[in-house]
Design an enzyme around this catalytic site. Structure first.
Site, PDB file in Angstrom:
ATOM      1  CG  ASP A  45      -1.919   1.056   1.298  1.00 51.25           C
ATOM      2  OD1 ASP A  45      -2.307   1.560   0.219  1.00 51.25           O
ATOM      3  OD2 ASP A  45      -2.367   1.413   2.414  1.00 51.25           O
ATOM      4  CD  GLU A  93      -0.142   5.203  -4.040  1.00 56.43           C
ATOM      5  OE1 GLU A  93       0.350   5.477  -2.929  1.00 56.43           O
ATOM      6  OE2 GLU A  93      -0.894   4.245  -4.227  1.00 56.43           O
ATOM      7  CG  ASP A 152      -8.251   4.399   0.217  1.00 54.50           C
ATOM      8  OD1 ASP A 152      -8.141   3.162   0.342  1.00 54.50           O
ATOM      9  OD2 ASP A 152      -7.484   5.209   0.748  1.00 54.50           O
TER      10      ASP A 152
HETATM   11  O1  MIG Z   1      -5.806   5.176   4.236  1.00 52.93           O
HETATM   12  O2  MIG Z   1      -3.540   1.074   5.679  1.00 52.93           O
HETATM   13  O3  MIG Z   1      -5.931   2.100   0.317  1.00 52.93           O
HETATM   14  O4  MIG Z   1      -6.844  -0.062   1.807  1.00 52.93           O
HETATM   15  O5  MIG Z   1      -6.785   0.172   4.591  1.00 52.93           O
HETATM   16  C1  MIG Z   1      -4.465   5.177   4.166  1.00 52.93           C
HETATM   17  C2  MIG Z   1      -4.709   1.790   5.805  1.00 52.93           C
HETATM   18  C3  MIG Z   1      -3.715   3.878   4.147  1.00 52.93           C
HETATM   19  C4  MIG Z   1      -4.952   3.030   2.272  1.00 52.93           C
HETATM   20  C5  MIG Z   1      -5.408   1.799   1.593  1.00 52.93           C
HETATM   21  C6  MIG Z   1      -6.413   1.104   2.446  1.00 52.93           C
HETATM   22  C7  MIG Z   1      -5.814   0.776   3.788  1.00 52.93           C
HETATM   23  C8  MIG Z   1      -5.332   2.069   4.451  1.00 52.93           C
HETATM   24  N1  MIG Z   1      -4.381   2.736   3.572  1.00 52.93           N
END
Ligand code: MIG
Length: 789
Positions: free
Chosen positions: A406, A409, A483
């Site tokens: 995650d 980017e 998200d």
């Molecule tokens: O919201 O790790 O897209 O699936 O649950 C910021 C927490 C960080 C974004 C991800 C989301 C995940 C969340 N992350």
């Protein structure tokens, strides 16, 4: 003030920073250099390379001779292709067996034709050029009947004609609406459908790129903030050919382990070992199949990657092994940000090992993410990818086989949402700015992670889920669409988004089922789960402080619907697995827009609310509340309602009934499908394989069922089976032949159960040359018989 009406204050004038556009100019000379054609122009250089008879690469550099090394996206270089060059007074012609290029000299304009003289990519008025900011751009003719697909992960409808899209990997928590044109993935690639034929363009430039299919009526353009114009033309002529060509360049998805195709349950976050155990137990008790449970950021010690918070998770090893006994895999999240903490081993190693991204003067870049101030591994360095990969032993030693990437980017909590673009990446001795490398950061993290897991997983196939990526990301991981929210609109949007990802070479995709942010309702979860059954990646995930979204969260009625559909996923697994195998061989996606099979049917060109699984199954989910019916478009041919066997004539829009527990599914006549049955999850072995055959009046059809152990890489050494089923339908006779095309793998199922659909009266069935007794159910319109394998 930007989100009030002040944003459209009449006194606001846009500041245009653009400096005048300069054309590449006229042809001066050319030279053939092995497989390259090098053209010198008044204002720069253009190289042309044939990668294959049906793939050409065009590289324009206004400032220096084109750089011809391959990017991170490519897995292959040019082949030895036979082509001819012919120079005339006004033109240069380059011809291969499959493509023709007519290059006008003054000014330089490149037109690419198919061998049968269809113009694929044309430049008339404008061609290629640049401006003083060193932005590079090219313009291409757009015809009235052009439709555009692909572009990776984008909001809005299927056909991207009329859209302007930016490629800049962006963490967009909110909102995913049609205006948001840059999301987590950047795949600067698209397919044009024109008069039933397709061709593709892959613009391999990792800077921020923009595709403008909107601003002008007769041309489109694509441009980049820096670098070169570097694009491939893929000749098609069918949409499937384009996918094959594109994935020849950028690679294909390895066959995932079967467990990755099961139902996955996630939440931000399951916060303790106890909670995870109870969750797993609830699935077991309720008889709802599940293959994976995810650990979001709360499992870590202060959000430090490669740690567990031992208060919340006192014995991760035991937890993982206990769950595994029930066939459930644990998938932890791993973010790239490494907490700045001199007493934290990973940070120390990163500093002393010179693994973190730095400014030119050597200062380490720190940015704010979950752990607070953090440093970021420089994945452009081989050594760093290896180091990061090795760190995963922390997880694999505990028995973990899947990782969730995650924030890659990379996302940083600041105004620009990412790393300072001035930061330098080492890139194995060829340093580049983050401005240039931003879009590949996630891809390279994926490479590091996937390769390490593969090494560490004792011969078993690992699973990687990633949020960010660039062209080629399919080689390493599945992609979920980030998200989204628990909005019906986001359910609807997920269809074209995933279909376009599929066209962009990424077959293993899906949205957070039920929606991540905002509160789901039971009805939304039920409908979303129905859709999720047929998205290649099937995970229910929801955000912190949102309403609970596990299958049983909304009472019994909803639970029953959700359960029925999760079970349906498992029933369809053999067929889905076969389609995953095909995708891994050819690049053709599992989930397809209808135009892929019906490229001559205008009704399919922007059909965004239904899709195909493979070639012949239409899925038409319900996408709005309190709705018990919908219009479904059925292309030519006859189609069976999957649930009732009722036959519909195609080339028509029909009204499908869809009470809350019905997902409209239509199967084309003549189709052959495989079904199985798993009670708990894919750790069980299948006892019986069902082969479903959908009768047609006259004609023949064929199905190749693929199966292997679903776990190891032994299939690469030939340990798989491929059974071919050939059916011939002739009024009241169905002739079925089964043949083993490959049978090095022994499946657990020893029995085959044939289900013939659309049979309401006695018919003659001949199976492998013998007449067979069938068990006819006139009411259901099915006939059944069994055979051993
Ligand atoms: O919201 O790790 O897209 O699936 O649950 C910021 C927490 C960080 C974004 C991800 C989301 C995940 C969340 N992350």
């Amino acid at each position: 003030m930007q989100d009030t009406s002040f944003a459209i204050h009449p006194g606001n004038k846009k500041q245009l920073k653009d400096t005048p556009y300069r054309d590449i100019g006229s042809f001066e000379a050319y030279e053939q250099n092995g497989s390259f054609i090098e053209i010198k122009c008044e204002q720069g250089y253009v190289n042309i390379v044939l990668y294959r008879e049906d793939i050409i690469r065009v590289v324009m550099n206004p400032f220096q001779k084109p750089i011809m090394t391959s990017s991170f996206a490519l897995i292959t270089g040019p082949r030895d292709v036979f082509f001819q060059v012919q120079e005339e007074r006004d033109h240069l012609y380059i011809t291969s067996n499959n493509l023709k290029m007519m290059i006008q000299k003054s000014p330089l304009r490149i037109n690419v034709f198919s061998i049968d003289d269809r113009l694929l990519v044309g430049e008339s008025e404008r061609g290629m050029g640049f401006n003083e900011q060193k932005e590079v751009i090219c313009f291409k003719d757009m015809q009235e009947n052009d439709h555009f697909y692909g572009f990776g992960e984008k909001t809005s409808f299927l056909d991207k004609r009329g859209e302007k899209m930016t490629m800049w990997n962006s963490d967009v928590y909110a909102p995913h609406n049609p205006e948001i044109d840059a999301l987590y993935e950047s795949i600067p690639y698209f397919m044009t459908l024109r008069d039933g034929n397709a061709h593709g363009i892959f613009f391999d430039n990792t800077y921020k790129t923009v595709f403008d299919m909107k601003s002008e009526q007769d041309c489109y353009s694509f441009w980049a903030e820096g670098g070169q114009i570097d694009y491939f033309v893929l000749a098609g002529p069918t949409p499937k050919d384009v996918l094959e060509q594109y994935t020849t360049l950028t690679g294909r998805m390895p066959i995932p382990p079967k467990w990755a195709l099961g139902y996955h349950q996630s939440r931000y976050s399951y916060e303790t070992e106890q909670e995870v155990r109870e969750l797993a137990a609830t699935f077991m008790e309720k008889g709802i199949p599940v293959d994976a449970i995810y650990l979001d950021i709360h499992y870590m010690d202060g959000y430090r990657v490669f740690t567990f918070d031992l208060e919340r998770f006192p014995n991760p090893k035991q937890l993982i092994s206990d769950l595994k006994k029930s066939g459930i895999k644990v998938v932890p999240i791993v973010d790239p940000g490494v907490k700045e903490d001199p007493e934290y081993q990973t940070y120390q190693e990163g500093i002393y090992g010179n693994h973190f991204c730095k400014y030119m003067d050597g200062a380490i870049y720190h940015g704010d993410v979950w752990p607070g101030n953090s440093a970021f591994p420089d994945f452009t360095k081989t050594k760093t990818r290896e180091w990061w990969g090795e760190k995963h032993r922390f997880y694999t030693d505990l028995g973990i086989e899947g990782i969730w990437n995650d924030m890659n980017e990379p996302a940083v909590f600041n105004e620009t949402k990412t790393m300072d673009v001035k930061v330098m990446h080492g890139n194995d001795g060829n340093p580049k700015t983050h401005r240039e490398m931003h879009n590949v950061y996630g891809l390279l993290m994926g490479e590091a992670t996937y390769n390490a897991l593969k090494q560490q997983n004792k011969g078993n196939r690992p699973f990687l889920l990633t949020r960010a990526g660039y062209a080629g990301v399919q080689r390493y991981g599945a992609v979920w669409t980030g998200d989204n929210r628990s909005f019906w609109e986001h359910l609807a949007m997920a269809l074209p988004m995933c279909m376009n990802l599929g066209i962009s070479g990424v077959p293993f995709t899906g949205p957070d089922v039920g929606g991540f942010a905002h509160d789901a309702t039971g009805e939304l979860l039920a409908r979303w789960t129905q859709f999720g059954v047929f998205t290649p990646y099937f995970r229910n995930h929801s955000g912190l402080d949102t309403v609970r979204q596990e299958p049983w969260s909304f009472g019994e009625t909803i639970e029953n619907v959700v359960k029925k559909y999760i079970q349906l996923r498992y029933k369809w697994l053999p067929h889905l697995y076969t389609l995953f195998y095909k995708a891994s061989e050819t690049g053709i996606p599992v989930m397809r827009p209808l135009l892929m099979e019906y490229p001559n049917d205008p009704n399919t060109f922007n059909l965004s609310d239904q899709f195909l699984i493979g070639e012949n199954v239409i899925i038409a989910p319900i996408l709005s509340p309190t709705t018990n019916h919908r219009i479904v478009y059925l292309p030519e041919g006859n189609w069976y309602d999957y649930w009732t066997n009722k036959l519909y004539e195609g080339n028509a829009h029909i009204m499908a009934e869809a009470s809350l527990d019905t997902l409209p599914i239509f199967v084309k006549e003549g189709s052959i499908l495989s079904h199985g049955k798993y009670i708990r999850n894919t750790s069980e072995s299948l006892e019986k394989m069902e082969i479903h055959i959908y009768k047609t009046e006259n004609g023949s059809s064929k199905y190749r069922l693929y199966d292997d152990d679903g776990k190891t890489f032994e299939y690469e050494n030939g340990a798989y089976l491929m059974k071919e089923f050939r059916c011939h339908f002739h009024s009241k006779t169905i002739t079925i032949n089964m043949e083993d095309l490959h049978s090095v793998y022994q499946p657990s199922w020893r029995t085959l159960e044939f289900h013939l659909h659309g049979v309401a009266e006695e018919i003659e069935v001949i199976f492998n040359e013998k007449k067979i007794e069938i068990d006819l159910d006139e009411q259901k319109g099915t006939a059944i018989f069994q055979a051993s394998i």
